[in-house]
Design a protein around this motif. Sequence first.
Motif, PDB file in Angstrom:
ATOM      1  N   HIS A  62       0.832  -1.204   0.000  1.00 60.33           N
ATOM      2  CA  HIS A  62       0.000   0.000   0.000  1.00 60.33           C
ATOM      3  C   HIS A  62       0.865   1.252   0.000  1.00 60.33           C
ATOM      4  O   HIS A  62       0.535   2.240  -0.666  1.00 60.33           O
ATOM      5  N   ARG A  63       1.989   1.227   0.732  1.00 51.48           N
ATOM      6  CA  ARG A  63       2.884   2.391   0.744  1.00 51.48           C
ATOM      7  C   ARG A  63       3.504   2.604  -0.630  1.00 51.48           C
ATOM      8  O   ARG A  63       3.658   3.742  -1.087  1.00 51.48           O
ATOM      9  N   LEU A  64       3.845   1.528  -1.323  1.00 53.62           N
ATOM     10  CA  LEU A  64       4.398   1.650  -2.677  1.00 53.62           C
ATOM     11  C   LEU A  64       3.342   2.198  -3.632  1.00 53.62           C
ATOM     12  O   LEU A  64       3.650   3.016  -4.509  1.00 53.62           O
ATOM     13  N   GLN A  65       2.107   1.756  -3.461  1.00 50.24           N
ATOM     14  CA  GLN A  65       1.024   2.260  -4.302  1.00 50.24           C
ATOM     15  C   GLN A  65       0.785   3.745  -4.037  1.00 50.24           C
ATOM     16  O   GLN A  65       0.558   4.527  -4.970  1.00 50.24           O
ATOM     17  N   THR A  66       0.861   4.149  -2.763  1.00 53.31           N
ATOM     18  CA  THR A  66       0.712   5.560  -2.414  1.00 53.31           C
ATOM     19  C   THR A  66       1.812   6.392  -3.055  1.00 53.31           C
ATOM     20  O   THR A  66       1.566   7.478  -3.595  1.00 53.31           O
ATOM     21  N   ALA A  67       3.052   5.892  -3.007  1.00 60.43           N
ATOM     22  CA  ALA A  67       4.170   6.606  -3.620  1.00 60.43           C
ATOM     23  C   ALA A  67       3.995   6.716  -5.130  1.00 60.43           C
ATOM     24  O   ALA A  67       4.307   7.753  -5.735  1.00 60.43           O
ATOM     25  N   SER A  68       3.469   5.668  -5.756  1.00 58.82           N
ATOM     26  CA  SER A  68       3.240   5.687  -7.207  1.00 58.82           C
ATOM     27  C   SER A  68       2.144   6.687  -7.563  1.00 58.82           C
ATOM     28  O   SER A  68       2.257   7.422  -8.549  1.00 58.82           O
ATOM     29  N   MET A  69       1.072   6.728  -6.760  1.00 52.51           N
ATOM     30  CA  MET A  69      -0.004   7.685  -7.021  1.00 52.51           C
ATOM     31  C   MET A  69       0.507   9.103  -6.858  1.00 52.51           C
ATOM     32  O   MET A  69       0.123  10.008  -7.615  1.00 52.51           O
ATOM     33  N   ILE A  81      -0.756   1.432 -13.693  1.00 52.56           N
ATOM     34  CA  ILE A  81      -1.380   2.742 -13.515  1.00 52.56           C
ATOM     35  C   ILE A  81      -2.892   2.615 -13.457  1.00 52.56           C
ATOM     36  O   ILE A  81      -3.559   3.234 -12.619  1.00 52.56           O
ATOM     37  N   GLU A  82      -3.461   1.792 -14.329  1.00 55.13           N
ATOM     38  CA  GLU A  82      -4.904   1.567 -14.315  1.00 55.13           C
ATOM     39  C   GLU A  82      -5.343   1.001 -12.959  1.00 55.13           C
ATOM     40  O   GLU A  82      -6.343   1.440 -12.384  1.00 55.13           O
ATOM     41  N   SER A  83      -4.590   0.044 -12.449  1.00 54.57           N
ATOM     42  CA  SER A  83      -4.941  -0.598 -11.183  1.00 54.57           C
ATOM     43  C   SER A  83      -4.889   0.395 -10.026  1.00 54.57           C
ATOM     44  O   SER A  83      -5.785   0.425  -9.173  1.00 54.57           O
ATOM     45  N   ILE A  84      -3.838   1.216  -9.995  1.00 55.53           N
ATOM     46  CA  ILE A  84      -3.669   2.182  -8.901  1.00 55.53           C
ATOM     47  C   ILE A  84      -4.790   3.215  -8.922  1.00 55.53           C
ATOM     48  O   ILE A  84      -5.416   3.504  -7.903  1.00 55.53           O
ATOM     49  N   ILE A  85      -5.050   3.787 -10.093  1.00 53.55           N
ATOM     50  CA  ILE A  85      -6.057   4.845 -10.196  1.00 53.55           C
ATOM     51  C   ILE A  85      -7.457   4.296  -9.936  1.00 53.55           C
ATOM     52  O   ILE A  85      -8.278   4.941  -9.277  1.00 53.55           O
ATOM     53  N   ARG A  86      -7.733   3.103 -10.423  1.00 49.02           N
ATOM     54  CA  ARG A  86      -9.065   2.525 -10.188  1.00 49.02           C
ATOM     55  C   ARG A  86      -9.277   2.273  -8.701  1.00 49.02           C
ATOM     56  O   ARG A  86     -10.361   2.529  -8.166  1.00 49.02           O
ATOM     57  N   ARG A  87      -8.235   1.808  -8.009  1.00 47.90           N
ATOM     58  CA  ARG A  87      -8.365   1.543  -6.578  1.00 47.90           C
ATOM     59  C   ARG A  87      -8.498   2.839  -5.791  1.00 47.90           C
ATOM     60  O   ARG A  87      -9.303   2.943  -4.863  1.00 47.90           O
ATOM     61  N   MET A 140      -9.199   6.095  -7.061  1.00 46.12           N
ATOM     62  CA  MET A 140     -10.164   7.088  -7.522  1.00 46.12           C
ATOM     63  C   MET A 140     -11.462   6.496  -8.057  1.00 46.12           C
ATOM     64  O   MET A 140     -12.378   7.219  -8.416  1.00 46.12           O
ATOM     65  N   ASP A 141     -11.516   5.172  -8.150  1.00 45.95           N
ATOM     66  CA  ASP A 141     -12.709   4.470  -8.633  1.00 45.95           C
ATOM     67  C   ASP A 141     -13.085   4.900 -10.054  1.00 45.95           C
ATOM     68  O   ASP A 141     -14.261   5.121 -10.359  1.00 45.95           O
ATOM     69  N   MET A 142     -12.082   5.038 -10.912  1.00 42.08           N
ATOM     70  CA  MET A 142     -12.320   5.368 -12.318  1.00 42.08           C
ATOM     71  C   MET A 142     -11.123   4.886 -13.127  1.00 42.08           C
ATOM     72  O   MET A 142     -10.081   4.532 -12.578  1.00 42.08           O
ATOM     73  N   THR A 143     -11.269   4.876 -14.447  1.00 47.62           N
ATOM     74  CA  THR A 143     -10.170   4.472 -15.307  1.00 47.62           C
ATOM     75  C   THR A 143      -9.111   5.568 -15.354  1.00 47.62           C
ATOM     76  O   THR A 143      -9.376   6.737 -15.016  1.00 47.62           O
ATOM     77  N   ALA A 144      -7.925   5.214 -15.804  1.00 45.30           N
ATOM     78  CA  ALA A 144      -6.847   6.195 -15.937  1.00 45.30           C
ATOM     79  C   ALA A 144      -7.224   7.275 -16.951  1.00 45.30           C
ATOM     80  O   ALA A 144      -6.932   8.460 -16.759  1.00 45.30           O
ATOM     81  N   HIS A 145      -7.876   6.852 -18.033  1.00 41.19           N
ATOM     82  CA  HIS A 145      -8.312   7.819 -19.045  1.00 41.19           C
ATOM     83  C   HIS A 145      -9.301   8.820 -18.444  1.00 41.19           C
ATOM     84  O   HIS A 145      -9.189  10.039 -18.676  1.00 41.19           O
TER      85      HIS A 145
END
Length: 336
Positions: free
Chosen positions: A221-228, A259-265, A267-272
């Motif tokens: 989760h910390r790595l995902q936070t850093a990526s976001m 990127i799609e996985s992180i943003i969907r988790r 922001m609950d939407m696609t990267a686009h």
Amino acid sequence: MTEEEERRFSPTQFFSRTFTDSESLAASIPGGKVDVVPTGYRDFRGTVRLVNLGKGVSLQSAGATAPVTLRTELIGGDTPATTFFFVPNPDPKAAVDGIHLAADMVFSRSCGDISSLRTAGPFELRAVCILNSALRRASAALTGREKMAALETPATLKRAGVAQLANLHSHYALITQAVDAAGWEMIARRKALTEFASDAISAALVRLLDTGDLRTDHLAHRLQTASMRRIDRLIDEDSDHLIGLQELCERAGLSLRTIESIIRRRMDMTAHSYLKRRRLTRARKALLSPGEGVTVTSVAMDHGFTHLGRFSIFYRQMYGESPSETLRNVTGRQEG
């Protein structure tokens, strides 16, 4: 202290304001850079409250009548501080950094952290912002231990003690109700009272942290936070540049699937959709602060919207008015 620290911790400062647009709400939330984006237009009404009690303790709250995505980067200076967030009436679909909120959850974030709150309806988010030195001092006095795990890393406090969390809510409500009833000027003139209130909040927070089930964010989760955080900064760093998915992947060093996985988790939407919404936010800011000769067409094109009809539909869905209405309200001129 820096200007931002003085804003949050000066014992002589207080404000409580109501707004009818998300931009004014975002600009008034203390503690960092904030974006508030409605996730579907409804009659918008937002509130912000700040009560600085002194001794390094500040009470804050923000709320809105409509579902929003709130993204904030906490800003601090030379004096380390931590903000503890909690909700009086949780939304079962609300999430912070991809973690669903619950009635017994308190989460902490520190200066430099970027977090996102996603709500599905009306909400109120409360916070206690406290200097780390003040929290350690309170912990040493109450428990005999100055070191606190909650200050070592951003953490999520799950299954907080019911009595302890209720105690924090109670002190928070009593203080804000006293300010409403007596007025801040009367409260602020009584230093003993503000110091008593500050100590009460510090003690309530220490008891909650000492008895709850404290869990630091796991590594993934910390790595995902850093990526976001990296994704958002790449989008933000050049307001005149329209970054696309391919460039975002290249510069972030992440695959499209990641990127799609992180943003969907988060922001609950696609990267686009997320990129489009961020561009729409910029477009609205441009319409609200137009330069000479700015038109809806020029703003749409500058922000990557080449189909004006779709731009207008998407804009109205988010803000409840057409882009031409926004521009006309600011400039007073009718587009031909």
